[in-house]
Enzyme design. Sequence first.
Site, PDB file in Angstrom:
ATOM      1  N   CYS A  84       0.837  -1.208   0.000  1.00  0.00           N
ATOM      2  CA  CYS A  84       0.000   0.000   0.000  1.00  0.00           C
ATOM      3  C   CYS A  84       0.873   1.262   0.000  1.00  0.00           C
ATOM      4  CB  CYS A  84      -0.886  -0.009   1.236  1.00  0.00           C
ATOM      5  SG  CYS A  84      -1.939   1.432   1.372  1.00  0.00           S
ATOM      6  N   CYS A  92      -2.221   0.211   9.413  1.00  0.00           N
ATOM      7  CA  CYS A  92      -1.315  -0.944   9.434  1.00  0.00           C
ATOM      8  C   CYS A  92      -0.027  -0.605  10.179  1.00  0.00           C
ATOM      9  CB  CYS A  92      -0.909  -1.334   8.018  1.00  0.00           C
ATOM     10  SG  CYS A  92      -2.257  -1.931   7.046  1.00  0.00           S
ATOM     11  N   GLU A 130     -23.996 -10.606  28.279  1.00  0.00           N
ATOM     12  CA  GLU A 130     -23.522  -9.553  27.363  1.00  0.00           C
ATOM     13  C   GLU A 130     -24.167  -8.218  27.762  1.00  0.00           C
ATOM     14  OE1 GLU A 130     -21.453  -8.964  24.604  1.00  0.00           O
ATOM     15  OE2 GLU A 130     -22.388  -6.984  24.630  1.00  0.00           O
ATOM     16  N   ASP A 187     -14.469 -14.043  26.876  1.00  0.00           N
ATOM     17  CA  ASP A 187     -13.967 -13.373  25.662  1.00  0.00           C
ATOM     18  C   ASP A 187     -14.107 -11.858  25.842  1.00  0.00           C
ATOM     19  OD1 ASP A 187     -13.176 -12.716  23.118  1.00  0.00           O
ATOM     20  OD2 ASP A 187     -14.925 -13.570  22.107  1.00  0.00           O
ATOM     21  N   CYS A 213      -8.341  -0.042   0.588  1.00  0.00           N
ATOM     22  CA  CYS A 213      -7.566  -0.528   1.730  1.00  0.00           C
ATOM     23  C   CYS A 213      -7.291  -2.000   1.499  1.00  0.00           C
ATOM     24  CB  CYS A 213      -8.359  -0.324   3.018  1.00  0.00           C
ATOM     25  SG  CYS A 213      -7.588  -1.158   4.414  1.00  0.00           S
ATOM     26  N   CYS A 238      -7.821 -10.619  23.049  1.00  0.00           N
ATOM     27  CA  CYS A 238      -7.226  -9.886  21.919  1.00  0.00           C
ATOM     28  C   CYS A 238      -6.080  -9.005  22.394  1.00  0.00           C
ATOM     29  CB  CYS A 238      -8.291  -9.080  21.171  1.00  0.00           C
ATOM     30  SG  CYS A 238      -9.217  -7.993  22.227  1.00  0.00           S
ATOM     31  N   GLN A 263     -16.612 -10.558  15.221  1.00  0.00           N
ATOM     32  CA  GLN A 263     -15.189 -10.654  14.867  1.00  0.00           C
ATOM     33  C   GLN A 263     -14.975 -10.166  13.444  1.00  0.00           C
ATOM     34  OE1 GLN A 263     -12.479 -11.433  16.523  1.00  0.00           O
ATOM     35  NE2 GLN A 263     -13.184 -12.443  18.380  1.00  0.00           N
ATOM     36  N   TYR A 309     -19.247 -12.425  28.149  1.00  0.00           N
ATOM     37  CA  TYR A 309     -18.999 -11.454  27.068  1.00  0.00           C
ATOM     38  C   TYR A 309     -19.454 -12.096  25.747  1.00  0.00           C
ATOM     39  CZ  TYR A 309     -15.673  -9.557  30.548  1.00  0.00           C
ATOM     40  OH  TYR A 309     -15.079  -9.084  31.682  1.00  0.00           O
TER      41      TYR A 309
HETATM   42  C1  LIG Z   1     -14.370  -9.362  22.262  1.00  0.00           C
HETATM   43  S1  LIG Z   1     -16.134  -9.207  22.205  1.00  0.00           S
HETATM   44  C2  LIG Z   1     -16.611 -10.904  22.218  1.00  0.00           C
HETATM   45  C3  LIG Z   1     -17.966 -11.206  21.631  1.00  0.00           C
HETATM   46  C4  LIG Z   1     -18.260 -12.652  21.278  1.00  0.00           C
HETATM   47  N1  LIG Z   1     -17.784 -13.591  22.237  1.00  0.00           N
HETATM   48  C5  LIG Z   1     -17.772 -12.996  19.885  1.00  0.00           C
HETATM   49  O1  LIG Z   1     -16.880 -13.847  19.721  1.00  0.00           O
HETATM   50  O2  LIG Z   1     -18.259 -12.408  18.915  1.00  0.00           O
HETATM   51  C6  LIG Z   1     -16.463  -8.625  23.808  1.00  0.00           C
HETATM   52  C7  LIG Z   1     -17.927  -8.434  24.139  1.00  0.00           C
HETATM   53  O3  LIG Z   1     -18.033  -8.060  25.516  1.00  0.00           O
HETATM   54  C8  LIG Z   1     -19.075  -7.122  25.678  1.00  0.00           C
HETATM   55  N2  LIG Z   1     -18.818  -6.454  26.979  1.00  0.00           N
HETATM   56  C9  LIG Z   1     -17.910  -5.488  27.248  1.00  0.00           C
HETATM   57  N3  LIG Z   1     -17.943  -5.181  28.563  1.00  0.00           N
HETATM   58  C10 LIG Z   1     -18.877  -5.989  29.137  1.00  0.00           C
HETATM   59  C11 LIG Z   1     -19.358  -6.145  30.475  1.00  0.00           C
HETATM   60  N4  LIG Z   1     -18.873  -5.418  31.469  1.00  0.00           N
HETATM   61  N5  LIG Z   1     -20.321  -7.064  30.694  1.00  0.00           N
HETATM   62  C12 LIG Z   1     -20.819  -7.821  29.679  1.00  0.00           C
HETATM   63  N6  LIG Z   1     -20.382  -7.718  28.390  1.00  0.00           N
HETATM   64  C13 LIG Z   1     -19.441  -6.807  28.121  1.00  0.00           C
HETATM   65  C14 LIG Z   1     -18.968  -6.255  24.419  1.00  0.00           C
HETATM   66  O4  LIG Z   1     -20.173  -5.598  24.158  1.00  0.00           O
HETATM   67  C15 LIG Z   1     -18.625  -7.318  23.360  1.00  0.00           C
HETATM   68  O5  LIG Z   1     -19.790  -7.836  22.763  1.00  0.00           O
END
Ligand SMILES: C[S@@+](CC[C@H](N)C(=O)[O-])C[C@H]1O[C@@H](n2cnc3c(N)ncnc32)[C@H](O)[C@@H]1O
Length: 423
Positions: free
Chosen positions: A71, A80, A306, A354, A153, A381, A257, A285
């Site tokens: 790029c 990037c 969530e 997660d 991109c 992550c 994701q 999460y």
């Molecule tokens: C990394 S994502 C993972 C989502 C899912 N496991 C996936 O693979 O698509 C993190 C998630 O945590 C939620 N989140 C963030 N803080 C939170 C909290 N205090 N309690 C519950 N969920 C939360 C976000 O809205 C988001 O959907």
Amino acid sequence: MEENKIYKGEIIRQENMGLGIAIINGMTVFVNNGLPGDMGDIMITSIKKNYAIGKMIDFDKKSLDRVNPICNNFNVCGGCDLMHQDYKSQLLFKQTKVIDIIKRIAKLDNIRVNNIIGMDDPYNYRNKVVYHVNNNIGFYKKETNDIVDVEQCYLVDELINKSYLLIKKYLINNKINVSKIMFRLGVNTKELMIVFYGKYNKKQYELLNEYIIKNIKEITTILVEDNNKQYILYGDGYITEIIMGLSFKISVDSFFQVNSKQVEKLYNIVKNNIDDKDKLIFDLYSGTGTIGLIVNNNINKVIGIEIVEDAVNDALENAKINNIDNIEFINGDVNVKALELYKNNLKPDLIIIDPPRKGCDTKLLETIINLKPKKIIYISCDPVTLARDLKILSDIYKVEEITPVDMFPNTYHVECVCKLVRK
Ligand SMILES: C[S@@+](CC[C@H](N)C(=O)[O-])C[C@H]1O[C@@H](n2cnc3c(N)ncnc32)[C@H](O)[C@@H]1O
């Protein structure tokens, strides 16, 4: 050492964000665009108390890992970090970084870190992107709010690139009050969502809507968000994606994701760690319910938690669409809701976590330990917050293995799946 002066130096390794490290006159210098093995002229751009920042401006010898970035905007655009580094070497950097961070922060030696799972083709993988608009249309320059004008991109799906150019052309020729545009694509369904953020003007947007429907055949839904109020111009306000044979409805504000190809590899690692003894599973999460729905079978029951209401509504509908009924989703803060489940005497066999980049609150880790699951699968992550949380969990749980997965090629980010079993 002085600012704006040039010094000879050699890059000896990379720090966690991919910058090169050189030691010049006894001082650590973080070198933009420097790769291990580079030797040459380094311009010092700023000096801090214990370190300096610089950039490579000329080479006596180039790193063997250096490649020509595909790029033209690399180094200007903030999207990037590693496009100048051969992909195999990027993967090695990420693998080494995970091992180092776990050792240094979690103080865990001898942890099995499996080989990182990379992509065959590390380009055009993103299913979601946000473009900014002022005088230019494109991405923020590194560390500023100035916008680099971009035509395409290389990290984004080709269909998004094609649609973006059509929208860009329209915005150049027609005055519309818009500050950001988000594109989101179901890579496996070819369903496209476009969201405009700005002042809603019915007439202007009706014309734009017509133009999009006429020119982009994959368009599935179009929205305008003005001061947190959403207007659906076309479609139902969501798209669908298919992952591992299941359909997932994705609304504007729900997390999903960004790499639809790699996500199957990531979720497969989780799925392969489920066995018949995992009768009750917590999916903390849970987002749009992806992981809970994928690991669900006719033996177990899953409870997801969530915080985003739209994501929970998507998850509930996703369970219905896929005919899965032994799953529940709770809307709320995981720190509060997981504690409630503990007080209600629920005893999960497995807890899947997660969290976002900031990791888990200590309070949640305490609740998890009190819930006494036999197994924990932690998807992260950010290896730094993963390591911080593992330091706490590893008093009671053995870290069996960590598998890094490259969800974000050409950036310094890396995802990890970590399996823990109760000691
Ligand atoms: C990394 S994502 C993972 C989502 C899912 N496991 C996936 O693979 O698509 C993190 C998630 O945590 C939620 N989140 C963030 N803080 C939170 C909290 N205090 N309690 C519950 N969920 C939360 C976000 O809205 C988001 O959907």
